[in-house]
Design a protein around this motif. Structure first.
Motif, PDB file in Angstrom:
ATOM      1  N   THR A   5     -23.848  10.022   6.953  1.00  0.00           N
ATOM      2  CA  THR A   5     -22.995   8.879   7.275  1.00  0.00           C
ATOM      3  C   THR A   5     -23.168   7.773   6.248  1.00  0.00           C
ATOM      4  O   THR A   5     -22.191   7.161   5.804  1.00  0.00           O
ATOM      5  CB  THR A   5     -23.328   8.354   8.687  1.00  0.00           C
ATOM      6  N   GLN A   6     -24.402   7.508   5.847  1.00  0.00           N
ATOM      7  CA  GLN A   6     -24.659   6.470   4.848  1.00  0.00           C
ATOM      8  C   GLN A   6     -24.050   6.846   3.497  1.00  0.00           C
ATOM      9  O   GLN A   6     -23.531   5.985   2.793  1.00  0.00           O
ATOM     10  CB  GLN A   6     -26.158   6.225   4.710  1.00  0.00           C
ATOM     11  N   ARG A   7     -24.105   8.132   3.149  1.00  0.00           N
ATOM     12  CA  ARG A   7     -23.509   8.575   1.880  1.00  0.00           C
ATOM     13  C   ARG A   7     -21.993   8.391   1.894  1.00  0.00           C
ATOM     14  O   ARG A   7     -21.401   7.974   0.908  1.00  0.00           O
ATOM     15  CB  ARG A   7     -23.886  10.029   1.594  1.00  0.00           C
ATOM     16  N   ARG A  11     -19.203   5.345  -0.199  1.00  0.00           N
ATOM     17  CA  ARG A  11     -17.977   5.627  -0.961  1.00  0.00           C
ATOM     18  C   ARG A  11     -16.767   4.834  -0.467  1.00  0.00           C
ATOM     19  O   ARG A  11     -15.714   4.858  -1.083  1.00  0.00           O
ATOM     20  CB  ARG A  11     -17.664   7.116  -0.902  1.00  0.00           C
ATOM     21  N   VAL A  12     -16.925   4.162   0.652  1.00  0.00           N
ATOM     22  CA  VAL A  12     -15.842   3.359   1.217  1.00  0.00           C
ATOM     23  C   VAL A  12     -15.776   2.044   0.444  1.00  0.00           C
ATOM     24  O   VAL A  12     -16.807   1.488   0.073  1.00  0.00           O
ATOM     25  CB  VAL A  12     -16.114   3.091   2.715  1.00  0.00           C
ATOM     26  N   PRO A  13     -14.577   1.530   0.175  1.00  0.00           N
ATOM     27  CA  PRO A  13     -14.475   0.238  -0.522  1.00  0.00           C
ATOM     28  C   PRO A  13     -15.302  -0.843   0.191  1.00  0.00           C
ATOM     29  O   PRO A  13     -15.320  -0.918   1.422  1.00  0.00           O
ATOM     30  CB  PRO A  13     -12.975  -0.097  -0.456  1.00  0.00           C
ATOM     31  N   ALA A  14     -15.971  -1.682  -0.596  1.00  0.00           N
ATOM     32  CA  ALA A  14     -16.903  -2.681  -0.068  1.00  0.00           C
ATOM     33  C   ALA A  14     -16.256  -3.607   0.962  1.00  0.00           C
ATOM     34  O   ALA A  14     -16.903  -4.015   1.923  1.00  0.00           O
ATOM     35  CB  ALA A  14     -17.489  -3.493  -1.220  1.00  0.00           C
ATOM     36  N   PHE A  19     -16.122  -4.088   8.453  1.00  0.00           N
ATOM     37  CA  PHE A  19     -15.280  -3.707   9.591  1.00  0.00           C
ATOM     38  C   PHE A  19     -15.776  -2.402  10.200  1.00  0.00           C
ATOM     39  O   PHE A  19     -15.897  -2.274  11.424  1.00  0.00           O
ATOM     40  CB  PHE A  19     -13.820  -3.569   9.152  1.00  0.00           C
ATOM     41  N   LEU A  20     -16.057  -1.405   9.353  1.00  0.00           N
ATOM     42  CA  LEU A  20     -16.526  -0.111   9.844  1.00  0.00           C
ATOM     43  C   LEU A  20     -17.887  -0.235  10.520  1.00  0.00           C
ATOM     44  O   LEU A  20     -18.151   0.422  11.525  1.00  0.00           O
ATOM     45  CB  LEU A  20     -16.584   0.904   8.701  1.00  0.00           C
ATOM     46  N   MET A  21     -18.748  -1.079   9.981  1.00  0.00           N
ATOM     47  CA  MET A  21     -20.064  -1.287  10.583  1.00  0.00           C
ATOM     48  C   MET A  21     -19.933  -1.962  11.951  1.00  0.00           C
ATOM     49  O   MET A  21     -20.620  -1.606  12.897  1.00  0.00           O
ATOM     50  CB  MET A  21     -20.952  -2.130   9.670  1.00  0.00           C
ATOM     51  N   ARG A 185     -28.339  -2.457   9.287  1.00  0.00           N
ATOM     52  CA  ARG A 185     -28.803  -1.873   8.027  1.00  0.00           C
ATOM     53  C   ARG A 185     -28.257  -0.486   7.786  1.00  0.00           C
ATOM     54  O   ARG A 185     -27.991  -0.107   6.668  1.00  0.00           O
ATOM     55  CB  ARG A 185     -30.327  -1.796   8.019  1.00  0.00           C
ATOM     56  N   ALA A 186     -28.125   0.312   8.792  1.00  0.00           N
ATOM     57  CA  ALA A 186     -27.672   1.690   8.605  1.00  0.00           C
ATOM     58  C   ALA A 186     -26.662   2.036   9.682  1.00  0.00           C
ATOM     59  O   ALA A 186     -26.628   1.423  10.725  1.00  0.00           O
ATOM     60  CB  ALA A 186     -28.863   2.650   8.702  1.00  0.00           C
TER      61      ALA A 186
END
Length: 187
Positions: A5-7, A11-14, A19-21, A185-186
């Motif tokens: 998931t972290q990898r 790759r997702v735009p900064a 929003f995703l977090m 953080r993750a």
């Protein structure tokens, strides 16, 4: 070593990461749902065009039940990270039974109330109507119900941390309350 998931998140735009977090549980739920949607579609068509040719609602129900079992495992272990209590499993399958009924209603209405079936319409139009009513409308309404019910009644507790202390404390947005200024953080 970063998790898968972290990898992917790297790759997702900064600008999309916050929003995703913030909505990670919903994103994971939707990914599990997308996987189960594909599984349901494949099984439904296999059944509908073979052994359950004249029973489209039964074919959809069987496909949805199979995908529900897969959904339980993926949601419990990944999307909601719950601890797997027996009460949780019973509630999950009760909620899912209601959701399966919700999923079947649009197809039944399309086929048997609106008569969107042969000989009243062409075979192609029947299949399009079945897909739109059963797989799109039914799945969408059932998904909304499932997300609300799973979060409200089923996956209410996190898994216990490992005895070695290898797991981080509960992430904000799951069962813990966020404190001001705290950033996850993750994923």
């Amino acid at each position: 070593m970063p998790s898968p998931t972290q990898r992917v998140l790297a790759r997702v735009p900064a600008r999309l990461r916050p929003f995703l977090m913030r909505h990670r549980r919903l994103v994971k739920f939707l990914l599990v749902g997308g996987t189960c949607f594909v599984l349901t579609t494949v099984i439904n068509f296999e059944l509908k065009f073979t052994v359950l040719e004249h029973k489209p609602v039964v074919a959809l129900t069987v496909a949805t039940v199979i995908a529900t079992v897969v959904s339980y495992v993926l949601n419990r272990r990944w999307a909601f990270r719950a601890d797997g209590r027996q009460r949780e499993a019973v509630l999950f399958f009760l909620v899912s039974a209601v959701a399966i009924g919700v999923n079947d209603v649009p197809l039944a209405i399309s086929r048997y109330v609106l008569d969107l079936r042969e000989p009243f319409i062409s075979s192609f139009t029947q299949e399009v109507a079945d897909f739109l009513s059963g797989m799109i409308v039914g799945t969408f309404v059932a998904m909304l119900f499932r997300f609300w019910a799973m979060q409200r009644w089923v996956f209410t507790r996190l898994a216990e941390p490992a005895a070695t202390g290898a797991q981080p404390p509960p992430e904000p947005g799951y069962a813990a309350h966020e404190t001001p200024g705290e950033t996850p953080r993750a994923w």
